[in-house]
Enzyme design. Structure first.
Site, PDB file in Angstrom:
ATOM      1  N   ARG A  33      35.455  27.438  34.579  1.00  0.00           N
ATOM      2  CA  ARG A  33      35.595  26.721  35.865  1.00  0.00           C
ATOM      3  C   ARG A  33      35.538  25.205  35.640  1.00  0.00           C
ATOM      4  O   ARG A  33      36.278  24.456  36.265  1.00  0.00           O
ATOM      5  CB  ARG A  33      34.487  27.131  36.832  1.00  0.00           C
ATOM      6  N   GLU A 177      27.637  46.272  42.594  1.00  0.00           N
ATOM      7  CA  GLU A 177      28.975  45.671  42.657  1.00  0.00           C
ATOM      8  C   GLU A 177      29.995  46.421  41.815  1.00  0.00           C
ATOM      9  O   GLU A 177      30.140  46.159  40.621  1.00  0.00           O
ATOM     10  CB  GLU A 177      28.909  44.191  42.201  1.00  0.00           C
ATOM     11  N   LYS A 219      28.484  45.556  47.172  1.00  0.00           N
ATOM     12  CA  LYS A 219      29.413  44.423  47.029  1.00  0.00           C
ATOM     13  C   LYS A 219      30.704  44.943  46.404  1.00  0.00           C
ATOM     14  O   LYS A 219      30.857  44.936  45.174  1.00  0.00           O
ATOM     15  CB  LYS A 219      28.760  43.335  46.159  1.00  0.00           C
ATOM     16  N   SER A 261      35.369  38.170  46.354  1.00  0.00           N
ATOM     17  CA  SER A 261      36.718  37.656  46.650  1.00  0.00           C
ATOM     18  C   SER A 261      37.699  37.987  45.527  1.00  0.00           C
ATOM     19  O   SER A 261      38.910  38.076  45.776  1.00  0.00           O
ATOM     20  CB  SER A 261      36.692  36.152  46.944  1.00  0.00           C
ATOM     21  N   GLY A 263      39.432  36.710  43.150  1.00  0.00           N
ATOM     22  CA  GLY A 263      40.634  35.988  42.744  1.00  0.00           C
ATOM     23  C   GLY A 263      41.600  35.748  43.907  1.00  0.00           C
ATOM     24  O   GLY A 263      42.651  35.133  43.731  1.00  0.00           O
TER      25      GLY A 263
END
Ligand code: 13P
Length: 339
Positions: A33, A177, A219, A261, A263
């Site tokens: 990032r 998740e 999630k 989310s 991507g």
């Protein structure tokens, strides 16, 4: 296990119109990032970035929980206040990512297994002393013509359930998740078929491991066509396919489902969440967000590693948090993006 402690944590996070900020990028992910803004991933840069996010004025109006990376749990603001303490004072519940990432599942090419169970109980006890009240563990499922293999689905479901059981045994709320990846050219129908089996196997394993469904957070990924699919699904198709898949696999006892989310662009992730909440059907769970990229992407670019950009970057984060909060209530409109 103290169920009332677990319920208290779940209830604090499940405030209507609030969601979770996933700020738990691992060392390799945050490096990636930061590379996008030409910033070196030093411990101080990571600390400064997280301080920028967490001290956003008004963030607690829309965010009820933040997932931290282990390193961040032990870091402080410039004024030497530990991040978990800062968040707790703001009424935001601090949590921590506890999986150690994934590795190829031996004998099953292109399938992965998430690691980190060894010593997890001891680690969690330490994180709890540091202020963490919930944890996160991510399992990934890549779609190809032959993946994910049933063994990969079952193995990851089993590991997710063992993680969740360890968490609940020491009063830490587990975020479970299962992420069906968007990478690939698969159709939304293929994603639905895979997600159905994955979510079903996850809840089957959670049941076998005696997880208290009332004291966990799911999630999941949304049911969506692959990034390179020739035929993109409409917003309404994504909302319907996602909700129908959840109806068929997730017990009503689970209090809240907070989507990742995965991507999607920030705007699309908000639009999809709004569409899901706008469907005129009965929804047994709270339906909210636990976004990483879709909350941070604009703020990160605006910050660009420079102190003078902090106020504007914080405004960008607050805007996304607010729009996603409205999406939880089915009150988001695309024209709000321009405001
Ligand atoms: P994204 O919303 O960027 O997918 O991140 C959420 C997350 O926590 C991934 O584990």
């Amino acid at each position: 296990m103290n169920t009332s402690n677990l319920l208290q944590t779940v209830n604090s996070i499940t405030t209507q119109g609030k969601g979770i900020l996933a700020a738990d990028e691992s060392a390799p992910t945050i490096k990636k990032r930061f590379q996008a803004i030409n910033l070196e991933s030093t411990e101080e840069n990571r600390r400064a970035y997280r301080e920028m996010l967490f001290t956003t004025p008004g963030l607690n109006e829309y965010i009820s929980g933040i997932i931290l990376f282990e390193e961040t749990l032990y870091q402080t603001t410039q004024g030497k206040k530990p991040f978990p303490k800062l968040l707790a004072e703001l009424g935001i519940v601090p949590g921590v990512k506890v999986d150690k990432g994934f590795t190829p599942l031996a004998n099953f090419s292109d399938d992965n297994i998430t690691q980190g169970l060894d010593g997890l109980g001891e680690r969690l006890s330490e994180y709890k002393k540091q202020g963490a009240r919930f944890a996160k563990w991510r399992a990934v499922f890549k779609i190809t013509a032959h993946n994910p293999n049933r063994i990969a689905i079952k193995s990851n479901a089993e590991v997710l359930a063992r993680y969740a059981a360890i968490c609940q045994s020491i009063d830490i709320v587990p975020i479970v998740e299962p992420e069906v990846l968007m990478d690939g050219d698969h159709s939304i129908e293929r994603c639905r078929d895979v997600s159905l089996v994955v979510f079903h196997q996850v809840f089957h394993a959670l049941f076998k491991h005696k997880i208290i469904f009332e004291c966990m957070i799911l999630k999941p990924s949304m049911v969506i066509a692959g990034t390179n699919a020739q035929l993109k699904a409409t917003v309404n198709e994504v909302a319907l396919a996602t909700l129908n898949t959840l109806y068929e696999t997730v017990p009503a006892a689970v209090p809240t489902i907070n989507f990742l989310s995965g991507g999607q662009s920030s705007e699309l992730a908000t639009t999809h969440l709004n569409a899901i909440n706008s469907l005129a059907t009965k929804k047994p769970w709270n339906l909210s967000f636990s976004y990483g990229r879709a909350l941070q992407e604009h703020a990160l670019k605006t910050w660009n590693g420079k102190d003078e950009n902090i106020p504007l970057a914080q405004k960008k984060l607050l805007k996304r948090a607010k729009l996603n909060s409205l999406a939880c209530l089915g009150k988001y409109k695309p024209e709000m993006e321009k405001e």
